[in-house]
Design a protein around this motif. Sequence first.
Motif, PDB file in Angstrom:
ATOM      1  N   GLN A 162       0.832  -1.205   0.000  1.00 35.06           N
ATOM      2  CA  GLN A 162       0.000   0.000   0.000  1.00 35.06           C
ATOM      3  C   GLN A 162       0.871   1.263   0.000  1.00 35.06           C
ATOM      4  O   GLN A 162       0.567   2.248  -0.689  1.00 35.06           O
ATOM      5  CB  GLN A 162      -0.921   0.006   1.221  1.00 35.06           C
ATOM      6  N   ILE A 163       1.979   1.235   0.738  1.00 34.29           N
ATOM      7  CA  ILE A 163       2.874   2.399   0.778  1.00 34.29           C
ATOM      8  C   ILE A 163       3.530   2.598  -0.574  1.00 34.29           C
ATOM      9  O   ILE A 163       3.635   3.726  -1.077  1.00 34.29           O
ATOM     10  CB  ILE A 163       3.933   2.231   1.886  1.00 34.29           C
ATOM     11  N   ARG A 164       3.981   1.511  -1.205  1.00 34.23           N
ATOM     12  CA  ARG A 164       4.616   1.626  -2.529  1.00 34.23           C
ATOM     13  C   ARG A 164       3.635   2.191  -3.548  1.00 34.23           C
ATOM     14  O   ARG A 164       4.009   3.038  -4.381  1.00 34.23           O
ATOM     15  CB  ARG A 164       5.141   0.258  -2.986  1.00 34.23           C
ATOM     16  N   ARG A 165       2.392   1.725  -3.514  1.00 35.15           N
ATOM     17  CA  ARG A 165       1.398   2.251  -4.456  1.00 35.15           C
ATOM     18  C   ARG A 165       1.133   3.727  -4.215  1.00 35.15           C
ATOM     19  O   ARG A 165       0.930   4.500  -5.161  1.00 35.15           O
ATOM     20  CB  ARG A 165       0.101   1.453  -4.326  1.00 35.15           C
ATOM     21  N   LEU A 166       1.121   4.125  -2.951  1.00 32.68           N
ATOM     22  CA  LEU A 166       0.917   5.539  -2.630  1.00 32.68           C
ATOM     23  C   LEU A 166       2.070   6.379  -3.169  1.00 32.68           C
ATOM     24  O   LEU A 166       1.857   7.469  -3.730  1.00 32.68           O
ATOM     25  CB  LEU A 166       0.803   5.695  -1.111  1.00 32.68           C
ATOM     26  N   GLU A 167       3.272   5.882  -3.042  1.00 35.75           N
ATOM     27  CA  GLU A 167       4.443   6.620  -3.546  1.00 35.75           C
ATOM     28  C   GLU A 167       4.424   6.668  -5.073  1.00 35.75           C
ATOM     29  O   GLU A 167       4.752   7.715  -5.665  1.00 35.75           O
ATOM     30  CB  GLU A 167       5.725   5.951  -3.046  1.00 35.75           C
ATOM     31  N   ARG A 168       4.048   5.556  -5.711  1.00 41.80           N
ATOM     32  CA  ARG A 168       3.990   5.560  -7.182  1.00 41.80           C
ATOM     33  C   ARG A 168       2.931   6.538  -7.694  1.00 41.80           C
ATOM     34  O   ARG A 168       3.158   7.253  -8.668  1.00 41.80           O
ATOM     35  CB  ARG A 168       3.695   4.150  -7.704  1.00 41.80           C
ATOM     36  N   SER A 169       1.765   6.569  -7.023  1.00 45.77           N
ATOM     37  CA  SER A 169       0.706   7.464  -7.497  1.00 45.77           C
ATOM     38  C   SER A 169       1.099   8.925  -7.336  1.00 45.77           C
ATOM     39  O   SER A 169       0.687   9.776  -8.123  1.00 45.77           O
ATOM     40  CB  SER A 169      -0.601   7.183  -6.750  1.00 45.77           C
ATOM     41  N   GLY A 170       1.896   9.238  -6.312  1.00 51.60           N
ATOM     42  CA  GLY A 170       2.324  10.621  -6.109  1.00 51.60           C
ATOM     43  C   GLY A 170       3.673  10.932  -6.727  1.00 51.60           C
ATOM     44  O   GLY A 170       4.117  12.090  -6.710  1.00 51.60           O
ATOM     45  N   ALA A 171       4.330   9.911  -7.254  1.00 45.96           N
ATOM     46  CA  ALA A 171       5.660  10.079  -7.867  1.00 45.96           C
ATOM     47  C   ALA A 171       6.629  10.740  -6.895  1.00 45.96           C
ATOM     48  O   ALA A 171       7.387  11.650  -7.254  1.00 45.96           O
ATOM     49  CB  ALA A 171       5.561  10.876  -9.167  1.00 45.96           C
ATOM     50  N   VAL A 172       6.620  10.258  -5.641  1.00 46.94           N
ATOM     51  CA  VAL A 172       7.483  10.839  -4.624  1.00 46.94           C
ATOM     52  C   VAL A 172       7.794   9.773  -3.585  1.00 46.94           C
ATOM     53  O   VAL A 172       6.993   8.863  -3.344  1.00 46.94           O
ATOM     54  CB  VAL A 172       6.803  12.054  -3.955  1.00 46.94           C
ATOM     55  N   THR A 173       8.974   9.873  -2.975  1.00 50.70           N
ATOM     56  CA  THR A 173       9.345   8.964  -1.904  1.00 50.70           C
ATOM     57  C   THR A 173       8.881   9.536  -0.569  1.00 50.70           C
ATOM     58  O   THR A 173       9.148  10.708  -0.260  1.00 50.70           O
ATOM     59  CB  THR A 173      10.865   8.752  -1.867  1.00 50.70           C
ATOM     60  N   LEU A 174       8.181   8.733   0.207  1.00 49.91           N
ATOM     61  CA  LEU A 174       7.642   9.181   1.491  1.00 49.91           C
ATOM     62  C   LEU A 174       8.459   8.679   2.670  1.00 49.91           C
ATOM     63  O   LEU A 174       8.521   9.348   3.711  1.00 49.91           O
ATOM     64  CB  LEU A 174       6.187   8.706   1.648  1.00 49.91           C
ATOM     65  N   LEU A 175       9.066   7.490   2.507  1.00 53.73           N
ATOM     66  CA  LEU A 175       9.782   6.864   3.608  1.00 53.73           C
ATOM     67  C   LEU A 175      11.153   6.372   3.135  1.00 53.73           C
ATOM     68  O   LEU A 175      11.287   5.821   2.028  1.00 53.73           O
ATOM     69  CB  LEU A 175       9.009   5.660   4.145  1.00 53.73           C
ATOM     70  N   HIS A 176      12.167   6.581   3.984  1.00 53.64           N
ATOM     71  CA  HIS A 176      13.438   5.895   3.807  1.00 53.64           C
ATOM     72  C   HIS A 176      13.387   4.651   4.681  1.00 53.64           C
ATOM     73  O   HIS A 176      13.116   4.731   5.876  1.00 53.64           O
ATOM     74  CB  HIS A 176      14.613   6.785   4.244  1.00 53.64           C
ATOM     75  N   ARG A 177      13.636   3.497   4.082  1.00 58.34           N
ATOM     76  CA  ARG A 177      13.522   2.236   4.785  1.00 58.34           C
ATOM     77  C   ARG A 177      14.899   1.662   5.060  1.00 58.34           C
ATOM     78  O   ARG A 177      15.786   1.714   4.211  1.00 58.34           O
ATOM     79  CB  ARG A 177      12.698   1.234   3.975  1.00 58.34           C
ATOM     80  N   SER A 178      15.054   1.119   6.240  1.00 51.52           N
ATOM     81  CA  SER A 178      16.255   0.343   6.565  1.00 51.52           C
ATOM     82  C   SER A 178      15.807  -0.879   7.342  1.00 51.52           C
ATOM     83  O   SER A 178      14.630  -1.026   7.682  1.00 51.52           O
ATOM     84  CB  SER A 178      17.246   1.175   7.392  1.00 51.52           C
ATOM     85  N   THR A 179      16.733  -1.757   7.665  1.00 47.96           N
ATOM     86  CA  THR A 179      16.363  -2.966   8.397  1.00 47.96           C
ATOM     87  C   THR A 179      15.962  -2.646   9.819  1.00 47.96           C
ATOM     88  O   THR A 179      15.276  -3.441  10.464  1.00 47.96           O
ATOM     89  CB  THR A 179      17.537  -3.956   8.416  1.00 47.96           C
ATOM     90  N   ARG A 180      16.364  -1.489  10.351  1.00 54.09           N
ATOM     91  CA  ARG A 180      16.090  -1.175  11.752  1.00 54.09           C
ATOM     92  C   ARG A 180      14.966  -0.165  11.947  1.00 54.09           C
ATOM     93  O   ARG A 180      14.257  -0.206  12.935  1.00 54.09           O
ATOM     94  CB  ARG A 180      17.363  -0.642  12.428  1.00 54.09           C
ATOM     95  N   LYS A 181      14.814   0.788  11.008  1.00 54.10           N
ATOM     96  CA  LYS A 181      13.824   1.836  11.238  1.00 54.10           C
ATOM     97  C   LYS A 181      13.359   2.443   9.921  1.00 54.10           C
ATOM     98  O   LYS A 181      13.956   2.244   8.864  1.00 54.10           O
ATOM     99  CB  LYS A 181      14.387   2.917  12.142  1.00 54.10           C
ATOM    100  N   LEU A 182      12.314   3.219  10.076  1.00 57.13           N
ATOM    101  CA  LEU A 182      11.765   3.994   8.965  1.00 57.13           C
ATOM    102  C   LEU A 182      11.970   5.467   9.254  1.00 57.13           C
ATOM    103  O   LEU A 182      11.790   5.926  10.395  1.00 57.13           O
ATOM    104  CB  LEU A 182      10.272   3.713   8.802  1.00 57.13           C
ATOM    105  N   THR A 183      12.307   6.230   8.210  1.00 56.20           N
ATOM    106  CA  THR A 183      12.522   7.661   8.373  1.00 56.20           C
ATOM    107  C   THR A 183      11.703   8.397   7.329  1.00 56.20           C
ATOM    108  O   THR A 183      11.708   8.025   6.143  1.00 56.20           O
ATOM    109  CB  THR A 183      14.007   8.029   8.206  1.00 56.20           C
TER     110      THR A 183
END
Length: 299
Positions: free
Chosen positions: A36-57
């Motif tokens: 759902q997050i990936r689809r939201l980012e694709r529809s807005g053509a923007v990155t919303l979250l930086h993902r890592s194995t430990r946390k989200l930013t």
Amino acid sequence: MDDFKRMAVFAAVVRQRSMSAAARQLGLSTSAVSQQIRRLERSGAVTLLHRSTRKLTLTDAGERFYAECAAMVEAAERAQHQLQASRDAPSGELRLSAPVGFARHVAPALGGLLAAHPALTLRLQVDDAHIDLIEARIDLAVRFGRLPDSTWVARRLCHFALWLCASPAYLREHGEPTTPQDLLSHHWLGFARERGPMLLQLGGPDAAAQVLRLEPRITSNNQLSLQQMCAAGLGLAVMGSLDVQDDLQAGRLVRVLPDWKVPPLDVWAVTPQRDAQPAKVRHAVTALHDYLLAQPGVE
């Protein structure tokens, strides 16, 4: 609509600071939340979250977007709370329709309910006509007698006795009836009808029964007006026990042929819908029912 759902998922991820925690809260799988997050980012053509194995930013765009998503979720939660409140406690405006003659009973019937629930207000529409509840946005209507066919929902509150009444002055001038047949020679006040005579059904001692065809001298579409004209000595009338207690006690009216009974009149609570009645309607129906059953001549 799908974007609104994805915005709610995004807000949950940010609040929980974890996709897996948000998935548990929402009852979804972690992969479904991530999708759902990936689809939201694709529809807005923007990155919303930086993902890592430990946390989200959150990205800068994600921070701005989250503020609006959080406001949307909070507004939806407030709306849900309002719905819950309307189901659980009487609040908001109660739009009540009642005949003119019943209006004086509204205050004693609903006064306690209004006092106990300050968030509840009342708009009373007094009208003897059977108005369209949907068009007039009426929550609850009090109706009497036989109801016309409709899609509305009716609950019988009670029925009350109907009595033959006249003023002492009228009886002194015209004589007091001693049998049902005597009624044929008297002046009558009747509720206005489109056509035809007034049919009076009477049940007497030893299961005796009479049906009289009467021609009213005076007719009205307002029961209170008929009561006033009866008290003024203009004729006999069929009056509801709920309405004439004061006039009987004061001697302005007396009962005629008290051993002969008229079929009682049903009182109905009518609502536009059957399911999901708000608390204001449910409590008002209960208050009306309890008040009416405490009145003389009401069952």
